[in-house]
Scaffold this motif. Structure first.
Motif, PDB file in Angstrom:
ATOM      1  N   THR A 185       0.854  -1.190   0.000  1.00 58.54           N
ATOM      2  CA  THR A 185       0.000   0.000   0.000  1.00 58.54           C
ATOM      3  C   THR A 185       0.892   1.243   0.000  1.00 58.54           C
ATOM      4  OG1 THR A 185      -1.683   1.246   1.222  1.00 58.54           O
ATOM      5  CG2 THR A 185      -0.129  -0.030   2.534  1.00 58.54           C
ATOM      6  N   ASN A 186       0.418   2.293  -0.643  1.00 61.49           N
ATOM      7  CA  ASN A 186       1.156   3.560  -0.579  1.00 61.49           C
ATOM      8  C   ASN A 186       0.498   4.535   0.399  1.00 61.49           C
ATOM      9  OD1 ASN A 186      -1.085   3.945  -2.160  1.00 61.49           O
ATOM     10  ND2 ASN A 186      -0.104   5.331  -3.605  1.00 61.49           N
ATOM     11  N   TYR A 187      -0.482   4.057   1.180  1.00 58.66           N
ATOM     12  CA  TYR A 187      -1.071   4.849   2.254  1.00 58.66           C
ATOM     13  C   TYR A 187      -0.313   4.607   3.555  1.00 58.66           C
ATOM     14  CZ  TYR A 187      -5.159   5.117  -0.873  1.00 58.66           C
ATOM     15  OH  TYR A 187      -5.989   5.332  -1.930  1.00 58.66           O
ATOM     16  N   GLY A 188      -0.521   5.497   4.509  1.00 57.63           N
ATOM     17  CA  GLY A 188      -0.008   5.256   5.848  1.00 57.63           C
ATOM     18  C   GLY A 188      -0.835   4.183   6.542  1.00 57.63           C
ATOM     19  N   PRO A 189      -0.366   3.684   7.679  1.00 61.99           N
ATOM     20  CA  PRO A 189      -1.084   2.591   8.353  1.00 61.99           C
ATOM     21  C   PRO A 189      -2.306   3.037   9.144  1.00 61.99           C
ATOM     22  CG  PRO A 189       0.859   3.191   9.616  1.00 61.99           C
ATOM     23  CD  PRO A 189       0.887   4.036   8.373  1.00 61.99           C
ATOM     24  N   GLY A 190      -2.502   4.349   9.336  1.00 62.08           N
ATOM     25  CA  GLY A 190      -3.532   4.845  10.238  1.00 62.08           C
ATOM     26  C   GLY A 190      -4.931   4.349   9.936  1.00 62.08           C
ATOM     27  N   GLN A 191      -5.363   4.464   8.678  1.00 57.93           N
ATOM     28  CA  GLN A 191      -6.732   4.078   8.332  1.00 57.93           C
ATOM     29  C   GLN A 191      -6.953   2.574   8.484  1.00 57.93           C
ATOM     30  OE1 GLN A 191      -9.280   5.819   8.212  1.00 57.93           O
ATOM     31  NE2 GLN A 191     -10.394   5.835   6.273  1.00 57.93           N
ATOM     32  N   PHE A 192      -5.955   1.778   8.119  1.00 55.29           N
ATOM     33  CA  PHE A 192      -6.089   0.322   8.236  1.00 55.29           C
ATOM     34  C   PHE A 192      -6.272  -0.100   9.696  1.00 55.29           C
ATOM     35  CE2 PHE A 192      -3.393   0.778   4.342  1.00 55.29           C
ATOM     36  CZ  PHE A 192      -4.336   0.321   3.438  1.00 55.29           C
ATOM     37  N   TYR A 193      -5.475   0.466  10.581  1.00 56.79           N
ATOM     38  CA  TYR A 193      -5.539   0.070  11.990  1.00 56.79           C
ATOM     39  C   TYR A 193      -6.768   0.643  12.683  1.00 56.79           C
ATOM     40  CZ  TYR A 193      -1.054  -2.279  11.927  1.00 56.79           C
ATOM     41  OH  TYR A 193      -0.041  -3.164  11.669  1.00 56.79           O
ATOM     42  N   ALA A 194      -7.185   1.859  12.294  1.00 58.13           N
ATOM     43  CA  ALA A 194      -8.402   2.428  12.878  1.00 58.13           C
ATOM     44  C   ALA A 194      -9.619   1.573  12.529  1.00 58.13           C
ATOM     45  CB  ALA A 194      -8.596   3.862  12.384  1.00 58.13           C
ATOM     46  N   LEU A 195      -9.725   1.194  11.258  1.00 55.01           N
ATOM     47  CA  LEU A 195     -10.859   0.369  10.844  1.00 55.01           C
ATOM     48  C   LEU A 195     -10.756  -1.049  11.396  1.00 55.01           C
ATOM     49  CD1 LEU A 195     -11.485   1.483   7.153  1.00 55.01           C
ATOM     50  CD2 LEU A 195     -13.057   1.664   9.079  1.00 55.01           C
ATOM     51  N   ALA A 196      -9.537  -1.582  11.485  1.00 57.64           N
ATOM     52  CA  ALA A 196      -9.371  -2.923  12.053  1.00 57.64           C
ATOM     53  C   ALA A 196      -9.850  -2.952  13.506  1.00 57.64           C
ATOM     54  CB  ALA A 196      -7.910  -3.354  11.959  1.00 57.64           C
ATOM     55  N   ALA A 197      -9.577  -1.879  14.253  1.00 51.37           N
ATOM     56  CA  ALA A 197     -10.049  -1.804  15.636  1.00 51.37           C
ATOM     57  C   ALA A 197     -11.575  -1.756  15.696  1.00 51.37           C
ATOM     58  CB  ALA A 197      -9.459  -0.569  16.315  1.00 51.37           C
ATOM     59  N   LEU A 198     -12.177  -0.984  14.776  1.00 49.42           N
ATOM     60  CA  LEU A 198     -13.642  -0.924  14.733  1.00 49.42           C
ATOM     61  C   LEU A 198     -14.237  -2.261  14.299  1.00 49.42           C
ATOM     62  CD1 LEU A 198     -14.085   2.612  13.122  1.00 49.42           C
ATOM     63  CD2 LEU A 198     -14.602   1.955  15.474  1.00 49.42           C
ATOM     64  N   PHE A 199     -13.565  -2.927  13.339  1.00 50.74           N
ATOM     65  CA  PHE A 199     -14.042  -4.242  12.901  1.00 50.74           C
ATOM     66  C   PHE A 199     -13.975  -5.260  14.032  1.00 50.74           C
ATOM     67  CE2 PHE A 199     -12.919  -3.458   8.152  1.00 50.74           C
ATOM     68  CZ  PHE A 199     -14.027  -2.633   8.041  1.00 50.74           C
ATOM     69  N   ARG A 200     -12.974  -5.147  14.878  1.00 51.70           N
ATOM     70  CA  ARG A 200     -12.865  -6.061  16.012  1.00 51.70           C
ATOM     71  C   ARG A 200     -14.029  -5.853  16.991  1.00 51.70           C
ATOM     72  NH1 ARG A 200      -9.089  -9.357  17.857  1.00 51.70           N
ATOM     73  NH2 ARG A 200      -7.582  -8.618  16.313  1.00 51.70           N
ATOM     74  N   LEU A 201     -14.460  -4.593  17.128  1.00 55.17           N
ATOM     75  CA  LEU A 201     -15.557  -4.289  18.058  1.00 55.17           C
ATOM     76  C   LEU A 201     -16.928  -4.620  17.469  1.00 55.17           C
ATOM     77  CD1 LEU A 201     -14.388  -0.833  19.474  1.00 55.17           C
ATOM     78  CD2 LEU A 201     -14.462  -3.003  20.707  1.00 55.17           C
ATOM     79  N   PHE A 202     -17.132  -4.294  16.186  1.00 58.92           N
ATOM     80  CA  PHE A 202     -18.471  -4.389  15.594  1.00 58.92           C
ATOM     81  C   PHE A 202     -18.571  -5.404  14.453  1.00 58.92           C
ATOM     82  CE2 PHE A 202     -17.805   0.039  17.043  1.00 58.92           C
ATOM     83  CZ  PHE A 202     -18.763   0.077  18.045  1.00 58.92           C
ATOM     84  N   GLY A 203     -17.453  -6.024  14.103  1.00 60.04           N
ATOM     85  CA  GLY A 203     -17.463  -6.958  12.990  1.00 60.04           C
ATOM     86  C   GLY A 203     -17.122  -6.263  11.685  1.00 60.04           C
ATOM     87  N   PRO A 204     -16.416  -6.952  10.769  1.00 61.32           N
ATOM     88  CA  PRO A 204     -16.049  -6.334   9.492  1.00 61.32           C
ATOM     89  C   PRO A 204     -17.273  -6.109   8.613  1.00 61.32           C
ATOM     90  CG  PRO A 204     -15.395  -8.646   9.539  1.00 61.32           C
ATOM     91  CD  PRO A 204     -15.889  -8.313  10.907  1.00 61.32           C
ATOM     92  N   SER A 205     -17.505  -4.877   8.240  1.00 56.77           N
ATOM     93  CA  SER A 205     -18.693  -4.534   7.459  1.00 56.77           C
ATOM     94  C   SER A 205     -18.465  -3.205   6.754  1.00 56.77           C
ATOM     95  CB  SER A 205     -19.913  -4.431   8.380  1.00 56.77           C
ATOM     96  OG  SER A 205     -21.002  -3.847   7.712  1.00 56.77           O
ATOM     97  N   VAL A 206     -19.043  -3.073   5.567  1.00 51.72           N
ATOM     98  CA  VAL A 206     -18.992  -1.796   4.845  1.00 51.72           C
ATOM     99  C   VAL A 206     -19.730  -0.721   5.654  1.00 51.72           C
ATOM    100  CG1 VAL A 206     -19.678  -0.596   2.733  1.00 51.72           C
ATOM    101  CG2 VAL A 206     -18.809  -2.933   2.603  1.00 51.72           C
ATOM    102  N   ILE A 207     -20.809  -1.109   6.339  1.00 57.13           N
ATOM    103  CA  ILE A 207     -21.578  -0.138   7.132  1.00 57.13           C
ATOM    104  C   ILE A 207     -20.708   0.478   8.221  1.00 57.13           C
ATOM    105  CG2 ILE A 207     -23.542   0.153   8.677  1.00 57.13           C
ATOM    106  CD1 ILE A 207     -24.282  -0.177   5.759  1.00 57.13           C
ATOM    107  N   VAL A 208     -19.902  -0.343   8.895  1.00 52.63           N
ATOM    108  CA  VAL A 208     -19.013   0.165   9.945  1.00 52.63           C
ATOM    109  C   VAL A 208     -18.035   1.180   9.362  1.00 52.63           C
ATOM    110  CG1 VAL A 208     -17.183  -0.464  11.576  1.00 52.63           C
ATOM    111  CG2 VAL A 208     -19.221  -1.909  11.360  1.00 52.63           C
ATOM    112  N   GLU A 209     -17.459   0.852   8.209  1.00 51.62           N
ATOM    113  CA  GLU A 209     -16.511   1.766   7.555  1.00 51.62           C
ATOM    114  C   GLU A 209     -17.190   3.051   7.133  1.00 51.62           C
ATOM    115  OE1 GLU A 209     -15.577   3.484   3.725  1.00 51.62           O
ATOM    116  OE2 GLU A 209     -16.623   1.554   3.696  1.00 51.62           O
TER     117      GLU A 209
END
Length: 261
Positions: A39-63
């Motif tokens: 990826t040519n992005y920084g890690p911030g967005q991946f880890y922020a969403l991964a934390a939310l996915f851990r809490l609420f489950g991986p979903s487009v709605i969560v993102e």
């Protein structure tokens, strides 16, 4: 937030949004950016969403909710800045225009929007300095916000840091008639601002480098500076070249055969 939710495009963008969604799921599964996927992005967005996915489950709605909250807070910060530095009427007008612009822009999940939020937060934290109250804690917080910008997009973070350092320097040099005090104030201000950036970026890089090599991280810089620039500078093909390439595509030839048959 309600307006952004009501006007949200229900289609999923397979490129930027898809890359962020899939990369976040990989991080949730234990993968590390740059080492396990490119990826040519920084890690911030991946880890922020991964934390939310851990809490609420991986979903487009969560993102999407995360993205809309980021945009909503951005509008709120714009209102706070303009209300404090201009008038309430101007703040309301700018907030409404910003809301409409952010609703029409699309590109959900794009790391640019957290960058936008933290850039405005940096300005808000630095307001006491521009109001004549040199609170170095405010500058430390302002620099920390720019450090957060860097974690989401390296290029935007570097540009924002350069702009902040330059603006702060110009302000200190032009608003204090006492030369010795001016130099001391400039140094202390710049040190506090840069320290905030270094604290956030340094801590994140130390954690990242415990799992990823410097060479792996440098590849995203090489792509942006070298490969991507060359790709974007390529000339558009002529209509004759486009027709020639289309003719050589097997799918195109099959369509022609079916039409004539």
């Amino acid at each position: 937030f309600v307006f952004l939710l009501a006007t949200m495009d229900r289609r999923v963008n397979l490129y930027d949004e898809g890359i962020v969604l899939f990369g976040s799921v990989r991080v949730l599964s234990g993968d590390v950016p740059y080492r396990d996927f490119y990826t040519n992005y920084g890690p911030g967005q991946f880890y922020a969403l991964a934390a939310l996915f851990r809490l609420f489950g991986p979903s487009v709605i969560v993102e999407r909710i995360w993205d809309l909250l980021i945009r909503s807070f951005t509008v709120g910060i714009i209102y706070q800045i303009l209300q404090r530095t201009w008038t309430r009427k101007a703040a309301l007008t700018a907030s409404c225009v910003s809301t409409i612009w952010l609703a029409q822009f699309g590109f959900y999940g794009y790391p640019v929007f957290p960058c936008l939020l933290f850039s405005f937060l940096s300005i808000y934290c630095a307001l006491p300095v521009f109001e004549g109250r040199h609170h170095f804690a405010s500058l430390l917080m302002s620099g920390s916000c720019i450090g957060m910008v860097t974690l989401f997009r390296y290029d935007i973070g570097c540009m924002a840091a350069a702009g902040g350092v330059s603006l702060l320097g110009l302000f200190c040099l032009t608003h204090d008639p006492d030369k010795p005090r001016e130099r001391e104030l400039l140094v202390r201000s710049e040190v506090a601002y840069i320290a905030g950036i270094v604290l956030v970026v340094g801590a994140a890089l130390l954690m990242l480098l415990s799992a990823v090599s410097v060479h792996d991280i440098s590849q995203c810089v090489v792509l942006s500076v070298v490969t991507y620039r060359r790709m974007r500078s390529l000339p558009f093909p002529s209509p004759i070249e486009i027709a020639r390439h289309l003719f050589h595509l097997e799918a195109f030839r099959q369509i022609v055969i079916v039409v004539y048959a």
